[in-house]
Design an enzyme around this catalytic site. Sequence first.
Site, PDB file in Angstrom:
ATOM      1  N   SER A 142       0.876  -1.195  -0.002  1.00  0.00           N
ATOM      2  CA  SER A 142       0.061  -0.127   0.212  1.00  0.00           C
ATOM      3  C   SER A 142       0.978   1.138  -0.082  1.00  0.00           C
ATOM      4  CB  SER A 142      -0.763   0.031   1.220  1.00  0.00           C
ATOM      5  OG  SER A 142      -1.091   1.502   1.504  1.00  0.00           O
ATOM      6  N   HIS A 183      -1.688  -1.828  -4.104  1.00  0.00           N
ATOM      7  CA  HIS A 183      -2.969  -1.892  -3.106  1.00  0.00           C
ATOM      8  C   HIS A 183      -3.107  -0.287  -3.234  1.00  0.00           C
ATOM      9  CE1 HIS A 183      -5.831  -2.747  -0.440  1.00  0.00           C
ATOM     10  NE2 HIS A 183      -5.587  -1.833   0.600  1.00  0.00           N
ATOM     11  N   ASP A 237      -5.289   2.919  -2.037  1.00  0.00           N
ATOM     12  CA  ASP A 237      -6.297   3.270  -1.157  1.00  0.00           C
ATOM     13  C   ASP A 237      -7.112   4.608  -1.490  1.00  0.00           C
ATOM     14  OD1 ASP A 237      -5.853   1.231   0.891  1.00  0.00           O
ATOM     15  OD2 ASP A 237      -3.948   1.862   1.191  1.00  0.00           O
ATOM     16  N   MET A 249      -9.825   7.164  -0.358  1.00  0.00           N
ATOM     17  CA  MET A 249     -10.681   7.458   0.574  1.00  0.00           C
ATOM     18  C   MET A 249     -11.339   8.662   0.241  1.00  0.00           C
ATOM     19  SD  MET A 249      -8.046   6.745   3.865  1.00  0.00           S
ATOM     20  CE  MET A 249      -6.845   5.575   3.701  1.00  0.00           C
ATOM     21  N   HIS A 283      -8.763  -0.197  -3.321  1.00  0.00           N
ATOM     22  CA  HIS A 283      -9.577  -0.394  -1.939  1.00  0.00           C
ATOM     23  C   HIS A 283     -10.421   0.914  -1.912  1.00  0.00           C
ATOM     24  CE1 HIS A 283      -9.000  -0.939   2.539  1.00  0.00           C
ATOM     25  NE2 HIS A 283     -10.428  -1.080   2.189  1.00  0.00           N
ATOM     26  N   MET A 314     -12.452   2.936   0.173  1.00  0.00           N
ATOM     27  CA  MET A 314     -13.156   3.166   1.158  1.00  0.00           C
ATOM     28  C   MET A 314     -14.010   4.373   1.149  1.00  0.00           C
ATOM     29  SD  MET A 314      -9.727   2.483   3.710  1.00  0.00           S
ATOM     30  CE  MET A 314      -8.569   2.779   2.188  1.00  0.00           C
ATOM     31  N   MET A 334     -10.151  -6.378   7.031  1.00  0.00           N
ATOM     32  CA  MET A 334      -9.246  -5.531   7.479  1.00  0.00           C
ATOM     33  C   MET A 334      -8.686  -5.858   8.909  1.00  0.00           C
ATOM     34  SD  MET A 334      -9.130  -3.038   5.360  1.00  0.00           S
ATOM     35  CE  MET A 334      -8.264  -2.104   6.425  1.00  0.00           C
ATOM     36  N   PHE A 336      -6.461   4.942   8.131  1.00  0.00           N
ATOM     37  CA  PHE A 336      -5.168   5.542   8.368  1.00  0.00           C
ATOM     38  C   PHE A 336      -4.108   4.254   8.080  1.00  0.00           C
ATOM     39  CE2 PHE A 336      -8.211   8.190  10.534  1.00  0.00           C
ATOM     40  CZ  PHE A 336      -7.634   9.429  10.069  1.00  0.00           C
ATOM     41  N   ASP A 389      -5.298  -6.582   5.467  1.00  0.00           N
ATOM     42  CA  ASP A 389      -4.687  -5.153   5.355  1.00  0.00           C
ATOM     43  C   ASP A 389      -4.876  -4.405   6.798  1.00  0.00           C
ATOM     44  OD1 ASP A 389      -4.338  -2.679   4.259  1.00  0.00           O
ATOM     45  OD2 ASP A 389      -6.343  -2.207   3.424  1.00  0.00           O
TER      46      ASP A 389
END
Length: 231
Positions: A14, A39, A41, A43, A73, A75, A144, A150, A178
């Site tokens: 990540s 990966h 992320d 958000m 991913h 989120m 998760m 974070f 993760d």
Amino acid sequence: MSGHTLPCCKIGPSILCADLSCLADECRKMIHSGADYLHLDVMDGNFVPNLTFGHPVVKCLRPKMPDIYFDMHMMVQNPEKWVESMADAGANQYTFHVEACEDIPALCRKIQESGMRVGVGLKPGTPVETILPYSDLFDVVLIMTVEPGFGGQSFMEDMMSKVQYLRTNFPYLDIEVDGGVGPNNIDVVAEAGANMIVSGTAITGASDPSQVIALLRNSVENAIQKSQLER
Ligand code: DX5
Ligand code: ZN
């Protein structure tokens, strides 16, 4: 939807805590260090109390590394909203959170029809039973091991019971973990049965990322080999 070949070990760094001002360089560094996939992320400041980047960034990154597998991913609230844009940007896997989704079968179908692999993520408080009725519809389950939002948080070992349950009941499923995963806990993760390993700060913060990736891989490959001998 998971296939009939036994899952193999894949290490996906990540880049959340890397230097995002040189994203492509940081990604290349991970690939040259032995990563199998990236990966990424996403958000939205709503599903999680933090903000990162979206499909325009992924679209710029794609031509710089045409062959690398991008695991998004997501989120985000309303994950159905970004499926086409992410597919168009070149994403390979769209991992949404079950907690943010109203119609799981419809979203899985939409992701699949867009040509991406379907990933479903579970926050630490979400029981694994939530997704069992839809097990035919996804390729990857993401467990998760921290509250999403974070990097650099502590690994929650009690999440391994979810991984064990899934591995026992779905031997062919890709199971991804993760959050806080690194050399200190990879053995429990591997023994529980995870085969897709996301690791952020443990890799990007290391002086030699390739050494950390090799160590993670070694642990997972040993555990897979051991479980195959026991079958
Ligand atoms: C957390 C993210 C993770 C995180 C991993 O919400 O989904 O991918 O960046 O970083 P570490 O390994 O540092 O927890
Ligand atoms: Zn993540």
